[in-house]
Scaffold this active site. Structure first.
Site, PDB file in Angstrom:
ATOM      1  N   SER A 195       0.809  -1.225   0.000  1.00 17.91           N
ATOM      2  CA  SER A 195       0.000   0.000   0.000  1.00 17.91           C
ATOM      3  C   SER A 195       0.839   1.269   0.000  1.00 17.91           C
ATOM      4  O   SER A 195       0.355   2.325  -0.412  1.00 17.91           O
ATOM      5  CB  SER A 195      -0.938   0.006   1.218  1.00 17.91           C
ATOM      6  OG  SER A 195      -0.205  -0.137   2.421  1.00 17.91           O
TER       7      SER A 195
ATOM      8  N   ASP B 249      -4.030   7.041  10.238  1.00 15.55           N
ATOM      9  CA  ASP B 249      -3.585   5.739  10.753  1.00 15.55           C
ATOM     10  C   ASP B 249      -2.115   5.738  11.156  1.00 15.55           C
ATOM     11  O   ASP B 249      -1.633   4.790  11.775  1.00 15.55           O
ATOM     12  CB  ASP B 249      -3.867   4.621   9.748  1.00 15.55           C
ATOM     13  CG  ASP B 249      -3.119   4.793   8.423  1.00 15.55           C
ATOM     14  OD1 ASP B 249      -2.222   5.651   8.327  1.00 15.55           O
ATOM     15  OD2 ASP B 249      -3.451   4.056   7.471  1.00 15.55           O
TER      16      ASP B 249
ATOM     17  N   HIS C 274       0.362   5.445   6.559  1.00 14.45           N
ATOM     18  CA  HIS C 274       0.355   5.713   5.117  1.00 14.45           C
ATOM     19  C   HIS C 274       0.518   7.198   4.812  1.00 14.45           C
ATOM     20  O   HIS C 274      -0.124   8.032   5.453  1.00 14.45           O
ATOM     21  CB  HIS C 274      -0.949   5.207   4.491  1.00 14.45           C
ATOM     22  CG  HIS C 274      -1.137   3.736   4.601  1.00 14.45           C
ATOM     23  ND1 HIS C 274      -1.862   3.159   5.610  1.00 14.45           N
ATOM     24  CD2 HIS C 274      -0.679   2.719   3.826  1.00 14.45           C
ATOM     25  CE1 HIS C 274      -1.847   1.841   5.456  1.00 14.45           C
ATOM     26  NE2 HIS C 274      -1.142   1.549   4.380  1.00 14.45           N
TER      27      HIS C 274
END
Length: 200
Positions: A29, A176, A179
């Site tokens: 990701s 979070d 990221h």
């Protein structure tokens, strides 16, 4: 005469297009454009960043959010056959670390990927990955050491982990804490470009 000139132009353009090197980004990701339009992800911005450094490179983004080193290893043969890259950047291992996978398993998967890439005739650059410190110092240190040890053993280049720089700017990170936001992607593309030009 016109037909001859057209043929000459065609072959010149064909040669020029073939001169562009192909880079395969194999990641998770962090490279897949997590929660953003793919055109804003750093791999999509990378060709222009490399062009600024005088390198004409076609970038194939083979990254999938959530991928582990095992997932990357399973997908790699098809990606190599399909795209025949000149260089492969491996950005994998974060999800292994977040799930507490044994370092031996991660090392084995990365080593097999490197061997597959070398056997295909492509060069390899591996990105250093780090897990958050809350996983315990012993595991975090063992995980971190996977990359320099493997790079030395396999004689491949090791790229610094871009997230270590990005995470120092809270406005660049998603809620979070894992990221990077779209705002960070141009900086990441330039960071990766500066590292890659050493190996192109």
């Amino acid at each position: 005469m016109i037909r001859l000139l057209s043929l000459v132009l065609f072959f010149c353009l064909s040669a020029a297009s073939q001169a562009s090197e192909k880079l395969l980004v194999l990641g998770d990701s962090l490279s897949a454009g997590y929660q953003m339009p793919i055109e804003k992800s750093w791999p999509s911005l990378l060709p222009d960043a490399l062009l600024e450094h005088g390198q004409d490179v076609t970038v194939i983004n083979g990254s999938i959010s959530g991928d582990t080193t095992g997932n990357g290893l399973a997908r790699l043969p098809q990606l190599l056959d399909q795209h025949t890259p000149d260089l492969v950047l491996i950005e994998l291992g974060a999800n292994d670390g977040l799930r507490g996978f044994p370092p031996k398993v991660i090392t084995s998967n990365l080593s097999k990927m490197i061997s597959l890439i070398k056997d295909s005739g492509a060069n390899v650059v591996m990105m250093q990955i780090r897990v958050p410190p809350n996983y315990g110092k012993r595991y975090s240190d063992m995980f971190y050491d996977i990359y320099p040890k493997l790079a030395e053993h396999q004689q491949v280049q090791l790229m610094p982990f871009f997230l270590e720089h990005v995470i120092t700017k809270p406005e660049w990170m998603m809620d979070d804490g894992l990221h990077p936001k779209p705002e960070a992607q141009p900086w990441i593309a330039e960071f990766v470009a500066q590292e890659l030009v050493k190996h192109l």
